[in-house]
Each structure stands twice: as structure tokens, then as C-alpha cells.
Enzyme design. Sequence first.
Site, PDB file in Angstrom:
ATOM      1  N   HIS A 157      33.191  40.400  43.643  1.00 44.30           N
ATOM      2  CA  HIS A 157      34.138  41.469  43.294  1.00 44.30           C
ATOM      3  C   HIS A 157      33.542  42.393  42.224  1.00 44.30           C
ATOM      4  CE1 HIS A 157      36.192  38.616  40.209  1.00 44.30           C
ATOM      5  NE2 HIS A 157      35.712  39.620  39.487  1.00 44.30           N
TER       6      HIS A 157
ATOM      7  N   GLU B 215      38.715  42.602  45.124  1.00 39.69           N
ATOM      8  CA  GLU B 215      38.363  41.322  45.729  1.00 39.69           C
ATOM      9  C   GLU B 215      37.785  41.527  47.136  1.00 39.69           C
ATOM     10  OE1 GLU B 215      38.288  38.786  43.942  1.00 39.69           O
ATOM     11  OE2 GLU B 215      40.069  38.471  42.720  1.00 39.69           O
TER      12      GLU B 215
ATOM     13  N   ASP C  20      39.634  47.934  34.721  1.00 41.56           N
ATOM     14  CA  ASP C  20      40.792  47.172  35.185  1.00 41.56           C
ATOM     15  C   ASP C  20      41.618  46.654  34.010  1.00 41.56           C
ATOM     16  OD1 ASP C  20      38.845  45.362  34.382  1.00 41.56           O
ATOM     17  OD2 ASP C  20      38.455  44.607  36.380  1.00 41.56           O
TER      18      ASP C  20
ATOM     19  N   ASN D  29      32.483  35.919  43.608  1.00 44.87           N
ATOM     20  CA  ASN D  29      32.727  36.229  45.016  1.00 44.87           C
ATOM     21  C   ASN D  29      32.331  37.669  45.355  1.00 44.87           C
ATOM     22  OD1 ASN D  29      34.717  37.709  43.789  1.00 44.87           O
ATOM     23  ND2 ASN D  29      36.444  36.633  44.732  1.00 44.87           N
TER      24      ASN D  29
HETATM   25  C1  GLP Z   1      36.203  39.919  35.725  1.00 42.17           C
HETATM   26  C2  GLP Z   1      36.410  41.441  35.577  1.00 42.17           C
HETATM   27  C3  GLP Z   1      35.250  42.202  36.148  1.00 42.17           C
HETATM   28  C4  GLP Z   1      34.001  41.434  35.793  1.00 42.17           C
HETATM   29  C5  GLP Z   1      33.941  40.158  36.594  1.00 42.17           C
HETATM   30  C6  GLP Z   1      32.892  39.189  36.137  1.00 42.17           C
HETATM   31  O1  GLP Z   1      37.311  39.216  36.031  1.00 42.17           O
HETATM   32  N1  GLP Z   1      37.626  41.949  36.081  1.00 42.17           N
HETATM   33  O2  GLP Z   1      35.271  43.519  35.668  1.00 42.17           O
HETATM   34  O3  GLP Z   1      32.865  42.192  36.066  1.00 42.17           O
HETATM   35  O4  GLP Z   1      35.223  39.575  36.669  1.00 42.17           O
HETATM   36  O5  GLP Z   1      33.265  38.545  34.959  1.00 42.17           O
HETATM   37  P1  GLP Z   1      32.270  37.753  34.021  1.00 42.17           P
HETATM   38  O6  GLP Z   1      31.330  38.746  33.453  1.00 42.17           O
HETATM   39  O7  GLP Z   1      33.145  37.127  32.968  1.00 42.17           O
HETATM   40  O8  GLP Z   1      31.576  36.747  34.865  1.00 42.17           O
END
Ligand code: GLP
Length: 248
Positions: free
Chosen positions: A138, A143, A67, A136
Site C-alpha cells: 500500500h 490498499e 493520510d 502489502n
Molecule cells: C502506514 C502509512 C503509510 C506508510 C506505510 C508504511 O500505515 N499510512 O503512509 O508508508 O503504512 O508504514 P511503516 O513505515 O511504519 O512501515
Amino acid sequence: MDVITVNDKQEMSEKASAILFNELKRNPDLVLGVATGGTPAGTYNKLVEKVLAANLDLSEITTVNLDEYVGLARDHEESYWHYIYTHLYEPLNLSPDRALVPYGLSDDLQAECTKYEEAIQKVGGVDLQILGVGRNGHIGFNEPGTPFKSKTHVVELTDSTRQANARFFGHKEEVPTQAITVGISTIMESRSILLLASGKEKAEAVKALLSGAVDQKWPVTVLNQHPSVTLVVTKDALETEEDSYNDQ
Ligand code: GLP
């Protein structure tokens, strides 16, 4: 699904980097799907250490980012292009020519999504997809409620995701409101998946996944339908607040 439980984030990074290192050794032109965020950062650091120590040549690999934020230039410190460049390409002294990242400044975002999907097909699809999970549930920026058949698309980030990522930007208002994400069906086409989860804030999402259910409200649960998933999870991500309350 293979579940590897570890004591803490450091052990998670160690385990995950060892898995990745072995795959890269076996397949020097691996197409690696890369997640960003806090969870995999230590894994990339340890992977870099291992690759440098073994003098492994990664110049033939391709990376495919999951992403990218809409509206951030590539050299913005919080862009995911910048993330993967500084976590992998720069320390390994590799040219980022083979780093696929959606272009968040495109003036035609729909066309950019189509182009990105085509670019993934052109490199033969993702061999190994590293994934984190949002609080959540995702995956990528898909989402809750995102159709499982989705391809690369533009998303409006939820308030909770912007809040969760505010720690990187200093303030929630600085977090972009939109992103381009690879879709759920694109993720499901990866040949194998390495899912990382650490911290108690991920426990609800992990619980939903491990319940075995498949539910659009928890995007991560789609992985219950994938034939080759390894989950590396810390102990605290296995215990929801409700579980710890019941244990008292
Ligand atoms: C982010 C990314 C995801 C990631 C998730 C968890 O915003 N877009 O690819 O896996 O949310 O993030 P984190 O590892 O900082 O908790």
C-alpha cells in the site's frame, strides 16, 4: 526510476534527508507531500538537524499529509497530524498553519475528501512526495485493489495494515478501522516522488515494484508509470525470504 541501495535504515535516513534538504534549499516554497509511519521518522529527524545547522528558513513551505486516521483527534498521539507536528513543525519552531492534513473527525467524511483534494490543487499540487510502502504494497492507505484513478477517499483498513500498525497503539483493537487517504491518482500527480523502503518485511512489495509490472494488487507498482521516482532502499528490503532460501 533511480534506485539508491543503502546498508541500513540509518544510511537511508541520511541519504533521504540530504535529498530533501537540497530540494528545500533550492525551492523555499516547496509543497512537500509527507508520509508518516516508522520508515520516514529518522529522515525527518536528520532533516531537522540539517535545517537547524544551516539556519534554513522553511516558513514558506507547505506540507501535505498523505493520510489520516478516522476518529482520532489531532492531539491524539497516534494521529498523523500529531506525527507531522512533532517530527517537523515543533522541532523547527514553525507554525503548523501550512500543514495540510485530512480532518479525521469530520462529520462528513466525503465532503472532507473533496475539500482536501481542492486544498491540494489550491497550493498548486505536490512538488515532492515522500512515500513509504506497506508490507502489502500500500501507498498512503491505498490498499491492494484500489483503482489507480482514485482521488482522496475513505478506506477500510485491512487486517494486515491494522496488525502492522498495532505496534504504535499497543494493541490491534486500538488501531482505527478507517482512514482518509490521498488517492493513487493524486499521488501520481506529484511532480517527483521519493520512495523509502527498509526492512525485510517490505521485500515482497519492493520486488513487485522492481519487477517493472504495474498491478493493482500491489499499489506501489503504479510508480513504474511515474516519470520521476527515486527509491532509497536498504539491502534487506531487496531480499525476499524466497530469495534468501534460494541462496542457501
Ligand atoms: C502506514 C502509512 C503509510 C506508510 C506505510 C508504511 O500505515 N499510512 O503512509 O508508508 O503504512 O508504514 P511503516 O513505515 O511504519 O512501515
